[in-house]
Design a protein around this motif. Structure first.
Motif, PDB file in Angstrom:
ATOM      1  N   SER A 135       0.871  -1.187   0.000  1.00  0.00           N
ATOM      2  CA  SER A 135       0.000   0.000   0.000  1.00  0.00           C
ATOM      3  C   SER A 135       0.905   1.233   0.000  1.00  0.00           C
ATOM      4  O   SER A 135       1.852   1.299   0.793  1.00  0.00           O
ATOM      5  CB  SER A 135      -0.889  -0.010   1.248  1.00  0.00           C
ATOM      6  OG  SER A 135      -1.355   1.298   1.515  1.00  0.00           O
ATOM      7  N   GLN A 159      -0.986  -1.885  -6.461  1.00  0.00           N
ATOM      8  CA  GLN A 159      -0.906  -2.179  -5.033  1.00  0.00           C
ATOM      9  C   GLN A 159      -1.411  -3.601  -4.804  1.00  0.00           C
ATOM     10  O   GLN A 159      -2.442  -3.989  -5.361  1.00  0.00           O
ATOM     11  CB  GLN A 159      -1.778  -1.232  -4.226  1.00  0.00           C
ATOM     12  CG  GLN A 159      -1.357   0.232  -4.316  1.00  0.00           C
ATOM     13  CD  GLN A 159      -2.182   1.103  -3.378  1.00  0.00           C
ATOM     14  OE1 GLN A 159      -1.669   1.674  -2.431  1.00  0.00           O
ATOM     15  NE2 GLN A 159      -3.450   1.220  -3.648  1.00  0.00           N
ATOM     16  N   ARG A 163      -5.941  -0.431   0.383  1.00  0.00           N
ATOM     17  CA  ARG A 163      -7.056  -0.507   1.337  1.00  0.00           C
ATOM     18  C   ARG A 163      -7.906   0.760   1.311  1.00  0.00           C
ATOM     19  O   ARG A 163      -7.445   1.839   0.956  1.00  0.00           O
ATOM     20  CB  ARG A 163      -6.555  -0.768   2.760  1.00  0.00           C
ATOM     21  CG  ARG A 163      -5.605   0.287   3.288  1.00  0.00           C
ATOM     22  CD  ARG A 163      -5.231  -0.011   4.747  1.00  0.00           C
ATOM     23  NE  ARG A 163      -4.315   1.003   5.229  1.00  0.00           N
ATOM     24  CZ  ARG A 163      -2.994   0.906   5.169  1.00  0.00           C
ATOM     25  NH1 ARG A 163      -2.423  -0.162   4.649  1.00  0.00           N
ATOM     26  NH2 ARG A 163      -2.229   1.885   5.632  1.00  0.00           N
ATOM     27  N   ARG A 165     -11.438   2.487   3.680  1.00  0.00           N
ATOM     28  CA  ARG A 165     -11.756   2.684   5.091  1.00  0.00           C
ATOM     29  C   ARG A 165     -12.236   1.378   5.708  1.00  0.00           C
ATOM     30  O   ARG A 165     -12.654   0.478   5.008  1.00  0.00           O
ATOM     31  CB  ARG A 165     -12.852   3.751   5.238  1.00  0.00           C
ATOM     32  CG  ARG A 165     -12.385   5.134   4.837  1.00  0.00           C
ATOM     33  CD  ARG A 165     -13.537   6.102   4.833  1.00  0.00           C
ATOM     34  NE  ARG A 165     -14.611   5.644   3.985  1.00  0.00           N
ATOM     35  CZ  ARG A 165     -15.899   5.734   4.289  1.00  0.00           C
ATOM     36  NH1 ARG A 165     -16.287   6.252   5.420  1.00  0.00           N
ATOM     37  NH2 ARG A 165     -16.807   5.301   3.451  1.00  0.00           N
ATOM     38  N   ARG A 168     -11.532  -2.131   4.340  1.00  0.00           N
ATOM     39  CA  ARG A 168     -12.057  -2.615   3.060  1.00  0.00           C
ATOM     40  C   ARG A 168     -10.950  -2.671   2.015  1.00  0.00           C
ATOM     41  O   ARG A 168      -9.977  -1.928   2.090  1.00  0.00           O
ATOM     42  CB  ARG A 168     -13.192  -1.713   2.575  1.00  0.00           C
ATOM     43  CG  ARG A 168     -14.466  -1.931   3.371  1.00  0.00           C
ATOM     44  CD  ARG A 168     -15.634  -1.251   2.710  1.00  0.00           C
ATOM     45  NE  ARG A 168     -15.598   0.170   2.912  1.00  0.00           N
ATOM     46  CZ  ARG A 168     -16.495   0.854   3.635  1.00  0.00           C
ATOM     47  NH1 ARG A 168     -17.513   0.248   4.197  1.00  0.00           N
ATOM     48  NH2 ARG A 168     -16.399   2.156   3.767  1.00  0.00           N
ATOM     49  N   LEU A 171      -9.203  -2.080  -4.865  1.00  0.00           N
ATOM     50  CA  LEU A 171      -8.633  -2.765  -6.027  1.00  0.00           C
ATOM     51  C   LEU A 171      -7.686  -1.820  -6.750  1.00  0.00           C
ATOM     52  O   LEU A 171      -8.080  -0.711  -7.123  1.00  0.00           O
ATOM     53  CB  LEU A 171      -9.748  -3.201  -6.978  1.00  0.00           C
ATOM     54  CG  LEU A 171     -10.774  -4.157  -6.379  1.00  0.00           C
ATOM     55  CD1 LEU A 171     -11.963  -4.315  -7.310  1.00  0.00           C
ATOM     56  CD2 LEU A 171     -10.134  -5.504  -6.087  1.00  0.00           C
ATOM     57  N   LYS A 231     -17.809   5.214  -9.386  1.00  0.00           N
ATOM     58  CA  LYS A 231     -16.822   5.772  -8.441  1.00  0.00           C
ATOM     59  C   LYS A 231     -15.503   5.956  -9.164  1.00  0.00           C
ATOM     60  O   LYS A 231     -14.879   4.987  -9.587  1.00  0.00           O
ATOM     61  CB  LYS A 231     -16.680   4.840  -7.232  1.00  0.00           C
ATOM     62  CG  LYS A 231     -15.676   5.333  -6.180  1.00  0.00           C
ATOM     63  CD  LYS A 231     -15.900   4.632  -4.836  1.00  0.00           C
ATOM     64  CE  LYS A 231     -14.767   4.840  -3.862  1.00  0.00           C
ATOM     65  NZ  LYS A 231     -15.013   4.308  -2.528  1.00  0.00           N
ATOM     66  N   ASN A 256      -9.107   5.799 -10.613  1.00  0.00           N
ATOM     67  CA  ASN A 256      -9.193   4.832 -11.715  1.00  0.00           C
ATOM     68  C   ASN A 256      -8.954   5.571 -13.027  1.00  0.00           C
ATOM     69  O   ASN A 256      -9.660   6.533 -13.333  1.00  0.00           O
ATOM     70  CB  ASN A 256     -10.579   4.182 -11.744  1.00  0.00           C
ATOM     71  CG  ASN A 256     -10.860   3.390 -10.487  1.00  0.00           C
ATOM     72  OD1 ASN A 256     -10.043   2.591 -10.048  1.00  0.00           O
ATOM     73  ND2 ASN A 256     -12.022   3.625  -9.882  1.00  0.00           N
ATOM     74  N   PRO A 274     -16.475   0.986  -9.985  1.00  0.00           N
ATOM     75  CA  PRO A 274     -15.287   1.756 -10.358  1.00  0.00           C
ATOM     76  C   PRO A 274     -15.292   2.154 -11.836  1.00  0.00           C
ATOM     77  O   PRO A 274     -15.362   1.283 -12.704  1.00  0.00           O
ATOM     78  CB  PRO A 274     -14.131   0.782 -10.095  1.00  0.00           C
ATOM     79  CG  PRO A 274     -14.675  -0.236  -9.169  1.00  0.00           C
ATOM     80  CD  PRO A 274     -16.128  -0.350  -9.474  1.00  0.00           C
TER      81      PRO A 274
HETATM   82  C1  BT5 Z   1     -11.975   4.407  -0.182  1.00  0.00           C
HETATM   83  O1  BT5 Z   1     -12.425   3.601   0.798  1.00  0.00           O
HETATM   84  O2  BT5 Z   1     -12.617   4.783  -1.136  1.00  0.00           O
HETATM   85  C2  BT5 Z   1     -10.516   4.831  -0.018  1.00  0.00           C
HETATM   86  C3  BT5 Z   1      -9.639   4.306  -1.108  1.00  0.00           C
HETATM   87  C4  BT5 Z   1      -8.233   4.824  -0.977  1.00  0.00           C
HETATM   88  C5  BT5 Z   1      -7.310   4.152  -1.941  1.00  0.00           C
HETATM   89  C6  BT5 Z   1      -5.938   4.765  -1.924  1.00  0.00           C
HETATM   90  S1  BT5 Z   1      -4.948   4.190  -3.224  1.00  0.00           S
HETATM   91  C7  BT5 Z   1      -3.542   4.886  -2.542  1.00  0.00           C
HETATM   92  C8  BT5 Z   1      -3.653   4.651  -1.053  1.00  0.00           C
HETATM   93  N1  BT5 Z   1      -3.120   3.383  -0.667  1.00  0.00           N
HETATM   94  C9  BT5 Z   1      -4.050   2.586  -0.119  1.00  0.00           C
HETATM   95  O3  BT5 Z   1      -3.845   1.427   0.312  1.00  0.00           O
HETATM   96  N2  BT5 Z   1      -5.240   3.221  -0.121  1.00  0.00           N
HETATM   97  C10 BT5 Z   1      -5.111   4.553  -0.664  1.00  0.00           C
HETATM   98  P1  BT5 Z   1     -13.959   3.164   1.002  1.00  0.00           P
HETATM   99  O4  BT5 Z   1     -14.837   4.366   1.022  1.00  0.00           O
HETATM  100  O5  BT5 Z   1     -13.926   2.305   2.206  1.00  0.00           O
HETATM  101  O6  BT5 Z   1     -14.313   2.361  -0.288  1.00  0.00           O
HETATM  102  C11 BT5 Z   1     -13.876   1.041  -0.458  1.00  0.00           C
HETATM  103  C12 BT5 Z   1     -14.882   0.366  -1.385  1.00  0.00           C
HETATM  104  O7  BT5 Z   1     -14.757   0.915  -2.707  1.00  0.00           O
HETATM  105  C13 BT5 Z   1     -14.664  -1.120  -1.547  1.00  0.00           C
HETATM  106  O8  BT5 Z   1     -15.346  -1.839  -0.549  1.00  0.00           O
HETATM  107  C14 BT5 Z   1     -15.282  -1.396  -2.935  1.00  0.00           C
HETATM  108  O9  BT5 Z   1     -16.688  -1.477  -2.856  1.00  0.00           O
HETATM  109  C15 BT5 Z   1     -14.978  -0.115  -3.672  1.00  0.00           C
HETATM  110  N3  BT5 Z   1     -13.748  -0.212  -4.478  1.00  0.00           N
HETATM  111  C16 BT5 Z   1     -12.689  -1.040  -4.337  1.00  0.00           C
HETATM  112  N4  BT5 Z   1     -11.757  -0.776  -5.264  1.00  0.00           N
HETATM  113  C17 BT5 Z   1     -12.247   0.238  -6.022  1.00  0.00           C
HETATM  114  C18 BT5 Z   1     -11.744   0.967  -7.131  1.00  0.00           C
HETATM  115  N5  BT5 Z   1     -10.554   0.733  -7.677  1.00  0.00           N
HETATM  116  N6  BT5 Z   1     -12.532   1.961  -7.622  1.00  0.00           N
HETATM  117  C19 BT5 Z   1     -13.739   2.239  -7.094  1.00  0.00           C
HETATM  118  N7  BT5 Z   1     -14.256   1.578  -6.057  1.00  0.00           N
HETATM  119  C20 BT5 Z   1     -13.513   0.592  -5.506  1.00  0.00           C
END
Ligand code: BT5
Length: 379
Positions: A135, A159, A163, A165, A168, A171, A231, A256, A274
């Motif tokens: 990450s 990655q 992760r 929040r 979760r 991807l 998203k 994305n 996404p």
């Molecule tokens: C987020 O969490 O939206 C925060 C994402 C932050 C990612 C960045 S990437 C750089 C840095 N390094 C990390 O490890 N993280 C940060 P949340 O609101 O909890 O949304 C997570 C949910 O979004 C998942 O449960 C899926 O439903 C959905 N999801 C997963 N991957 C996705 C993607 N690539 N694009 C859109 N939605 C996604």
């Protein structure tokens, strides 16, 4: 001839062929066919010669080896080695003894030297690019604990344990823009929620300028939505400090660039899908998108310290579902109400019940709730 920016790489047949066989991303996603001898990480400081070399190539004409050596302040042999390094990384360079070198194709990879060419402010230097990481937030935290300056960036092609929040999964396939910024905010920890929202707004501003047709909105507290149910980006801000002072914050941002396919072929119901920036006609490289977001983030971050109310005003204007009936799912409760806006001091969400009573929510997942809203709590 104009420079081409390639999504996939075409190694120069004249250049040395990488041996391949590493676990890094493949050519299909914009990263080279690797030799195990290639570095896994590229830093602004340790690759200063490539920063200088690439700067010398920013125009499209051929540049003589002598002029390059002057630009680098190094020998012709050092220039030749730098050129070979760029070729190994997927750059297509034409060399002629009479005219010198000409850059024909640039891989779409946010190497430090590519970001240096388009970066405008303080954020983004120093920058570390990794082909693969668990990450970027963990890597940026490690650097922050070692005293990395504010604005330090870690960006990765892929990655393995991205992760979101509440643990979760995020991807993070090759080709997206996954990065983290080290911040040292001089704000009270109770206002930290505004940082995540400001980072989302930075993405929205940058993406709107690069893809004006994209129908973007902010979903409290950390999403950038694109159209109905899409998203584009998510933000994860992680803090270190105590209840009086933030020692550092790491703002992790995932954007994305292309649509992302669901694992197992199906997305979870009721979660946004996404969608990539490319869908809205954005042809900018990842380095350009990164530089644009970093610039907007820096402006908003500075404004948060000086005039937070102006930032909150803009956040509210971009907020999805204003005036609509929503539910906010928290760990143990679900609150319903009409979404009124944000608390100007903390960025918390303000809901209004049918009796006009306002409820403030500091964390949770918002969803639309068709039908009448009432500010009620359910266990
Ligand atoms: C987020 O969490 O939206 C925060 C994402 C932050 C990612 C960045 S990437 C750089 C840095 N390094 C990390 O490890 N993280 C940060 P949340 O609101 O909890 O949304 C997570 C949910 O979004 C998942 O449960 C899926 O439903 C959905 N999801 C997963 N991957 C996705 C993607 N690539 N694009 C859109 N939605 C996604």
């Amino acid at each position: 001839m104009s420079l081409q920016r390639s999504g996939s790489l075409h190694a120069d047949p004249a250049g040395p062929r990488p041996a391949g066989g590493s676990r890094r991303p493949t050519a299909a996603h914009g990263a080279p066919d690797f030799a195990s001898s290639l570095p896994r990480a590229f830093h602004t400081s340790s690759h200063a010669h490539l920063v200088a070399l690439r700067r010398a190539f920013s125009r499209e004409q051929a540049v003589s080896g002598q002029a390059l050596a002057r630009a680098l302040g190094r020998s012709r042999t050092a220039v030749w080695k730098g050129i070979e390094q760029l070729r190994q990384l997927g750059y297509r360079l034409e060399g002629s003894p009479r005219r010198g070198y000409r850059l024909l194709e640039i891989p779409d990879i946010p190497f430090p030297w590519e970001v240096e060419l388009v970066r405008r402010g303080r954020f983004g230097c120093p920058l570390t690019y990794l082909f693969e990481v668990g990450s970027t937030n963990d890597e940026a935290r490690r650097l922050a604990l070692q005293g990395a300056p504010e604005g330090t960036v870690v960006v990765a092609d892929r990655q393995l344990r991205g992760r979101g929040r509440r643990g979760r999964e995020w991807l993070s396939p090759p080709g997206g823009l996954w990065f983290s910024v080290v911040l040292r905010p001089q704000v009270c920890p109770s206002r930290a929620g505004l940082l995540a929202m400001a980072a989302g707004l930075a993405v929205l501003r940058a993406a709107s300028s690069l893809a004006p047709a994209a129908p973007l909105q902010l979903k409290w507290p950390n999403d950038v939505l694109a159209g109905e149910g899409g998203k584009l980006a998510g933000v994860l801000v992680e803090l270190e400090g105590d209840h009086e002072r933030i020692r550092h914050a790491v703002a992790g941002i995932g954007i994305n660039m292309q649509d992302v396919s669901p694992p197992g072929g199906r997305w979870e119901p009721d979660r946004p899908v996404p969608v990539g920036l490319a869908r809205f006609g954005c042809s900018a490289s990842r380095a350009q998108v990164l530089a644009a977001v970093l610039w907007e983030l820096e402006q908003l971050y500075d404004a948060l310290h000086r005039t937070p109310e102006a930032v909150v005003g803009e956040l509210e204007r971009c907020l999805a579902w204003k005036g609509q009936a929503v539910s906010v799912q928290m760990d143990r409760y679900c609150v319903h109400g009409r979404l009124r806006g944000l608390d100007p001091a903390t960025g918390a969400l303000v809901l209004e019940g049918p009796d006009g009573r306002l409820t403030t929510v500091t964390a949770g997942d918002v969803s639309l709730r068709p039908g009448a809203g009432s500010a009620t709590e359910e266990g």
